[in-house]
Write a protein that holds these residues in place. Structure first.
Motif, short mmCIF file in Angstrom:
data_model
loop_
_atom_site.label_atom_id
_atom_site.label_comp_id
_atom_site.label_asym_id
_atom_site.label_seq_id
_atom_site.Cartn_x
_atom_site.Cartn_y
_atom_site.Cartn_z
N GLY A 177 -17.74 -23.61 50.57
CA GLY A 177 -16.44 -23.17 51.08
C GLY A 177 -15.56 -22.74 49.93
N ASP A 178 -14.52 -21.96 50.23
CA ASP A 178 -13.67 -21.42 49.17
C ASP A 178 -12.78 -22.48 48.52
OD1 ASP A 178 -12.06 -21.82 51.35
OD2 ASP A 178 -11.34 -19.75 51.50
N MET A 179 -12.77 -23.70 49.06
CA MET A 179 -11.97 -24.77 48.48
C MET A 179 -12.83 -25.78 47.71
SD MET A 179 -9.14 -27.09 50.52
CE MET A 179 -10.40 -28.08 51.32
N CYS A 180 -14.16 -25.69 47.85
CA CYS A 180 -15.04 -26.72 47.32
C CYS A 180 -14.96 -26.85 45.80
CB CYS A 180 -16.49 -26.44 47.73
SG CYS A 180 -16.85 -26.82 49.46
N GLU A 181 -15.00 -25.74 45.10
CA GLU A 181 -14.98 -25.81 43.64
C GLU A 181 -13.67 -26.40 43.13
OE1 GLU A 181 -15.96 -23.03 39.73
OE2 GLU A 181 -16.11 -22.20 41.77
N ASP A 182 -12.56 -25.99 43.74
CA ASP A 182 -11.27 -26.55 43.33
C ASP A 182 -11.19 -28.05 43.63
OD1 ASP A 182 -10.50 -24.09 42.50
OD2 ASP A 182 -9.00 -23.73 44.06
N LEU A 183 -11.80 -28.48 44.73
CA LEU A 183 -11.76 -29.89 45.12
C LEU A 183 -12.70 -30.74 44.28
CD1 LEU A 183 -10.96 -32.18 47.15
CD2 LEU A 183 -12.88 -31.40 48.58
#
Length: 476
Positions: free
Chosen positions: A85-91
């Motif tokens: 998902g587009d939030m996974c790396e940031d999370l």
């Protein structure tokens, strides 16, 4: 005196005392046994009650430790390549998603407050674990190296969206409805196609599995489909696996007399900038929010081929943006017309059997069947549960006797008693639509006059003058 006489008499008295003592001990023993049994039984009930409370409440208690473990497990699955998902790396890698607190946790549904790249967001998932969602069946018949094309993804996603929203294929292919044209008048397949076919390469298994877990969450599907078509739903900002993030907004509270915390949208920074919000009084902001509620009702009744019904109307399910736009933030109990009819169409013995939370119909005494058509409306319930407390004489105090305030109270009372929404056409030959439209217009007129009387500026979400007539229809 006979020898031994006194001894004999003393022995008699001693025997009597022994008998009394023996009887007392027996009575005390029985009473003690009864008391002990009652104490034991009470303790047993108390301990079992604690266990029950623990299982039903404490097991679902919203703790930071448990919430963090859930997110850590999600990151572990991301590291294994199971989700994306587009939030996974940031999370999970860059540490750009900062956990703040757990807001809600019940029956697996998790709602978490966080900050993503410095901006407040809300993380949501209907179920706690990714493995709790049904996998995409087609993946079981694929080789590991195989990938679905964007066209295949659109096909399967469209089927799942139809199922989630309760729409049959004929509903989607139906023409007409809300009017208007352009891209917004496309079918669900076209709408999702614009999102899912916007890249050349195929979708990986992790992307498909993550998308499938999201599409099984009715609230995500509603928000994702409608956010480009209406300003009155919360915006989905990103996702990771089965968790998705939505914009952080000031939610309503039943205990607040203004429902919303107006200080959060009219803080000192607004006044320092000299913006319009800084000049608004609390009552002016309430009037503007009320106009936004009426705008939302109009759009939900008219902007889609099928009317959107809200069956759980309470302050906690709405929020406001900085410009005082009302936003539906919890749409677990929102249904389009076809699904609403399926829900209401059931056996009954009285009208009370035809109530589904805030959506109700009437019982046919001959057929003993609830009407499939809703008898009340979004407008009616909002007037009853939101507007009446706002504009009650008790809350207004000395201002309650002013002519416009009296007129508003009467209009709200009429609204709460008038069946029918604000749809442009009357369905099934029903006669309630016109009454609903008339009271809707009357409320708009009174609220705009109150704003003008208060000297409020018309900028920044002020007077509502026929905004609902510019349709952006979606053919469902």
């Amino acid at each position: 005196m006979l020898p031994g006489g006194p001894v004999g008499g003393g022995g008699g008295r001693g025997g009597g005392l022994c008998l009394l003592r023996w009887l007392g001990l027996r009575l005390w023993s029985r009473r003690g046994t009864l008391v002990f049994a009652l104490l034991w039984f009470g303790s047993w009930l108390f301990l079992n009650g604690l266990v029950l409370v623990h299982r039903s409440i404490l097991s679902d208690y919203c703790t930071d430790d448990k919430s963090k473990r859930i997110l850590q497990r999600l990151c572990l699955e991301f590291g294994e390549g199971s989700v994306t998902g587009d939030m996974c790396e940031d999370l999970c890698v860059l540490g750009l998603v900062e956990y703040k607190r757990c807001l809600y946790y019940e029956n697996g549904k998790k709602v978490i407050e966080a900050r993503w790249r410095g901006n407040p967001v809300i993380l949501k998932s209907k179920l706690e674990n990714f493995s709790s969602y049904e996998p995409l069946g087609i993946l079981d018949y694929q080789e590991a190296a195989e990938e679905l094309s964007p066209l295949d993804v659109v096909f399967y996603a469209t089927l799942e969206v139809r199922n989630s929203l309760g729409l049959a294929e004929e509903d989607e292919d139906e023409e007409g409805g809300g009017g208007g044209g352009g891209e917004g008048n496309g079918s669900l397949a076209r709408l999702w196609g614009m999102k899912l076919k916007s890249r050349d390469k195929s979708y990986s298994r992790a992307e498909l599995a993550s998308l499938w877990s999201l599409l099984q969450q009715e609230e995500y599907t509603f928000l994702r489909v409608l956010q480009d078509l209406s300003t009155h739903v919360a915006k989905v900002l990103g996702s990771c696996g089965h968790f998705y993030s939505v914009e952080y907004l000031s939610a309503g509270h039943a205990w607040d007399q203004n429902i919303f915390s107006l200080d959060e949208v009219s803080g000192p920074e607004d006044r320092d900038r000299g913006g319009g919000r800084g000049r608004w009084s609390s009552r002016e902001m309430v009037h503007r929010i009320a106009l936004s509620f009426l705008d939302m009702v109009w759009h939900f009744d008219n902007d889609f081929t099928h009317k959107l019904h809200l069956c759980d109307i309470k302050p906690e399910n709405f929020a406001i943006r900085k410009d005082l736009t009302v936003v539906a933030i919890d749409v677990d109990m929102a249904f389009f017309e076809p699904k609403m009819r399926d829900i209401l169409d059931q056996n009954c013995s009285s009208d009370d059997d035809c109530n589904f939370f805030d959506c109700s119909s009437r019982c046919d005494p001959i057929k003993r069947r609830c009407s499939a058509r809703r008898s009340n409306s979004n407008l009616q319930v909002i007037c009853e549960k939101i507007f009446r407390p706002w504009f009650s004489p008790t809350l207004l105090g000395a201002k309650a006797g002013l002519p416009l305030q009296v007129e508003l109270q009467r209009a709200v009372q009429q609204c709460s008693e008038t069946d029918g929404g604000v749809e442009e056409t009357e369905e099934d030959g029903g006669g309630g639509g016109g009454g609903g439209r008339n009271v809707h217009r009357r409320l708009i007129s009174i609220l705009n006059r109150l704003l003008q009387e208060g000297g409020a500026s018309g900028e920044g979400g002020g007077a509502w003058e026929g905004k609902g007539h510019a349709h952006t229809s979606l053919n469902f």
